[in-house]
Design a protein around this motif. Structure first.
Motif, PDB file in Angstrom:
ATOM      1  N   TYR A 150       9.047  55.024 -12.969  1.00  0.00           N
ATOM      2  CA  TYR A 150       7.931  55.663 -12.287  1.00  0.00           C
ATOM      3  C   TYR A 150       7.632  55.006 -10.940  1.00  0.00           C
ATOM      4  O   TYR A 150       7.244  55.671  -9.979  1.00  0.00           O
ATOM      5  CB  TYR A 150       6.686  55.638 -13.164  1.00  0.00           C
ATOM      6  CG  TYR A 150       6.625  56.773 -14.162  1.00  0.00           C
ATOM      7  CD1 TYR A 150       6.569  58.089 -13.738  1.00  0.00           C
ATOM      8  CD2 TYR A 150       6.640  56.518 -15.525  1.00  0.00           C
ATOM      9  CE1 TYR A 150       6.523  59.137 -14.653  1.00  0.00           C
ATOM     10  CE2 TYR A 150       6.593  57.552 -16.455  1.00  0.00           C
ATOM     11  CZ  TYR A 150       6.546  58.846 -16.011  1.00  0.00           C
ATOM     12  OH  TYR A 150       6.505  59.870 -16.915  1.00  0.00           O
ATOM     13  N   LYS A 151       7.799  53.680 -10.851  1.00  0.00           N
ATOM     14  CA  LYS A 151       7.458  52.989  -9.609  1.00  0.00           C
ATOM     15  C   LYS A 151       8.416  53.361  -8.475  1.00  0.00           C
ATOM     16  O   LYS A 151       8.079  53.251  -7.297  1.00  0.00           O
ATOM     17  CB  LYS A 151       7.471  51.482  -9.824  1.00  0.00           C
ATOM     18  CG  LYS A 151       8.788  50.929 -10.302  1.00  0.00           C
ATOM     19  CD  LYS A 151       8.678  49.432 -10.556  1.00  0.00           C
ATOM     20  CE  LYS A 151       9.990  48.868 -11.090  1.00  0.00           C
ATOM     21  NZ  LYS A 151       9.869  47.413 -11.363  1.00  0.00           N
ATOM     22  N   TYR A 152       9.628  53.833  -8.851  1.00  0.00           N
ATOM     23  CA  TYR A 152      10.577  54.258  -7.834  1.00  0.00           C
ATOM     24  C   TYR A 152      10.340  55.701  -7.395  1.00  0.00           C
ATOM     25  O   TYR A 152      10.844  56.117  -6.349  1.00  0.00           O
ATOM     26  CB  TYR A 152      12.005  54.112  -8.356  1.00  0.00           C
ATOM     27  CG  TYR A 152      12.386  52.685  -8.680  1.00  0.00           C
ATOM     28  CD1 TYR A 152      12.641  51.758  -7.667  1.00  0.00           C
ATOM     29  CD2 TYR A 152      12.492  52.265 -10.005  1.00  0.00           C
ATOM     30  CE1 TYR A 152      12.987  50.452  -7.963  1.00  0.00           C
ATOM     31  CE2 TYR A 152      12.839  50.956 -10.303  1.00  0.00           C
ATOM     32  CZ  TYR A 152      13.092  50.053  -9.291  1.00  0.00           C
ATOM     33  OH  TYR A 152      13.427  48.764  -9.574  1.00  0.00           O
TER      34      TYR A 152
ATOM     35  N   GLU B  40       7.648  56.971  -6.318  1.00  0.00           N
ATOM     36  CA  GLU B  40       6.850  56.970  -5.094  1.00  0.00           C
ATOM     37  C   GLU B  40       7.740  56.836  -3.873  1.00  0.00           C
ATOM     38  O   GLU B  40       7.562  57.544  -2.877  1.00  0.00           O
ATOM     39  CB  GLU B  40       5.840  55.823  -5.148  1.00  0.00           C
ATOM     40  CG  GLU B  40       4.927  55.761  -3.933  1.00  0.00           C
ATOM     41  CD  GLU B  40       3.919  54.638  -4.046  1.00  0.00           C
ATOM     42  OE1 GLU B  40       3.205  54.401  -3.048  1.00  0.00           O
ATOM     43  OE2 GLU B  40       3.842  53.989  -5.118  1.00  0.00           O
ATOM     44  N   TYR B  41       8.726  55.951  -3.967  1.00  0.00           N
ATOM     45  CA  TYR B  41       9.642  55.768  -2.841  1.00  0.00           C
ATOM     46  C   TYR B  41      10.520  57.002  -2.655  1.00  0.00           C
ATOM     47  O   TYR B  41      10.815  57.402  -1.516  1.00  0.00           O
ATOM     48  CB  TYR B  41      10.514  54.534  -3.072  1.00  0.00           C
ATOM     49  CG  TYR B  41       9.716  53.256  -3.223  1.00  0.00           C
ATOM     50  CD1 TYR B  41       9.043  52.693  -2.135  1.00  0.00           C
ATOM     51  CD2 TYR B  41       9.625  52.625  -4.457  1.00  0.00           C
ATOM     52  CE1 TYR B  41       8.310  51.520  -2.270  1.00  0.00           C
ATOM     53  CE2 TYR B  41       8.897  51.456  -4.605  1.00  0.00           C
ATOM     54  CZ  TYR B  41       8.238  50.910  -3.512  1.00  0.00           C
ATOM     55  OH  TYR B  41       7.512  49.764  -3.657  1.00  0.00           O
TER      56      TYR B  41
ATOM     57  N   GLY C 184       9.652  60.050  -3.433  1.00  0.00           N
ATOM     58  CA  GLY C 184       8.791  61.071  -2.844  1.00  0.00           C
ATOM     59  C   GLY C 184       8.577  60.853  -1.355  1.00  0.00           C
ATOM     60  O   GLY C 184       8.622  61.805  -0.568  1.00  0.00           O
ATOM     61  N   LEU C 185       8.358  59.587  -0.963  1.00  0.00           N
ATOM     62  CA  LEU C 185       8.175  59.290   0.465  1.00  0.00           C
ATOM     63  C   LEU C 185       9.441  59.579   1.253  1.00  0.00           C
ATOM     64  O   LEU C 185       9.383  60.110   2.373  1.00  0.00           O
ATOM     65  CB  LEU C 185       7.758  57.822   0.635  1.00  0.00           C
ATOM     66  CG  LEU C 185       6.354  57.454   0.137  1.00  0.00           C
ATOM     67  CD1 LEU C 185       6.133  55.951   0.241  1.00  0.00           C
ATOM     68  CD2 LEU C 185       5.281  58.198   0.934  1.00  0.00           C
TER      69      LEU C 185
END
Length: 303
Positions: free
Chosen positions: A186-188, A190-191, A193-194
């Motif tokens: 999940y923490k990846y 965000e990257y 998506g950016l």
């Protein structure tokens, strides 16, 4: 002479309590379903019979009352039929004892019984569809499987397996409860998506500048030769005035390497007996950047 009273001894029917009893699926709400169906039919039917302008001379009130009485009689007959099926469904059961699987099945005018000894059962399975549609399947030697739709199918299966295997312990299913995207991933997201958003913005910027300085953008316009016109629109469509008749659709494209404008179009033409056909055609124009003209077969269309 004394009359002796003869006492009739009634035979006592021995009964045993089942370990698990299963009823027909939805039996607890089947009566509500039937009532809703009959209620809706009654409301809709009555509304259709009495609808209309009640002040009209052609309304025919008493005729409608007669239709309503006939409708209520039909509705009453339907109630008795549905109630008959409901009573049969209520009495239908599948139960489990220490020695057998016993089933009583009721349909109008018929009652059937089925008894399957435990030593004749090979296995039992359950099928759940959309969580609520539950089915119990009992497999047996040299017979078709017994299929029974019931709510407590899993309870029935567990108890039956316990009697067949004489084992009260369940086999543990050791698994790690996880999703396709794990919590570590999940923490990846965000990257990712950016990065995706940045790529889309970058494509937008590139699209903006390439469109602003595109040679095709400068080619948009009307090219004229005497009474004929070639109109190139910025959305990729075009018009051929005085060149081709009955054009239904037209599109253009520019080949930078050959410096040519290719035009494709569909047009209609009539044949014998008034039949109209659709055909596909095309024209290729040489583009002159200096004087902004289109040329085909020695004919120059100027802007």
């Amino acid at each position: 002479m004394k009359k002796e009273k003869v006492k009739k001894e009634e035979k006592e029917v021995k009964t045993q309590k089942a370990l698990v009893t299963s009823r027909v699926l939805f039996i607890s709400v089947l009566d509500k379903i039937y009532l809703v169906i009959l209620g809706v039919m009654g409301i809709v039917g009555t509304f259709n019979i009495f609808r209309g302008s009640i002040s009209s001379l052609k309304y025919g009130f008493f005729g409608r009352v007669g239709k309503e009485i006939l409708f209520l009689i039909i509705l009453g007959i339907m109630y008795f039929i549905l109630n008959w099926f409901y009573k049969c469904a209520v009495k239908t059961m599948l139960c489990l004892t220490k020695n057998e699987v016993y089933k009583e099945h009721y349909i109008p005018f018929k009652r059937t019984e089925l008894s399957i000894p435990l030593n004749k059962i090979t296995r039992v399975t359950t099928v759940n569809v959309f969580w609520i549609f539950r089915t119990l399947i009992i497999h047996q030697y040299h017979h078709l499987p017994l299929v029974f739709m019931t709510w407590n199918n899993q309870e029935f299966k567990d108890k039956l397996n316990e009697l067949i295997t004489s084992d009260t312990e369940k086999v543990e299913n050791e698994f790690k409860n996880r999703n396709i995207i794990t919590e570590e991933m999940y923490k990846y997201l965000e990257y990712v998506g950016l990065a995706l958003a940045g790529l889309i913005v970058l494509l937008g910027v590139v699209r903006f500048f390439t469109y602003m300085f595109s040679g095709e953008r400068k080619m948009v316009g009307t090219y004229t030769y005497e009474n004929s016109k070639v109109i190139l629109n910025k959305n990729g469509s075009c018009e051929l005035i005085g060149l081709v008749e009955n054009v239904q659709s037209c599109s253009w494209d520019y080949d930078k390497s050959d410096k040519e404008v290719s035009i494709s179009y569909e047009y209609q033409y009539s044949r014998s007996y008034g039949r109209i056909n659709t055909n596909i055609g095309g024209k290729t124009f040489k583009y002159n950047k200096e004087d902004k003209s289109l040329e085909v077969n020695g004919t120059k269309f100027t802007k």
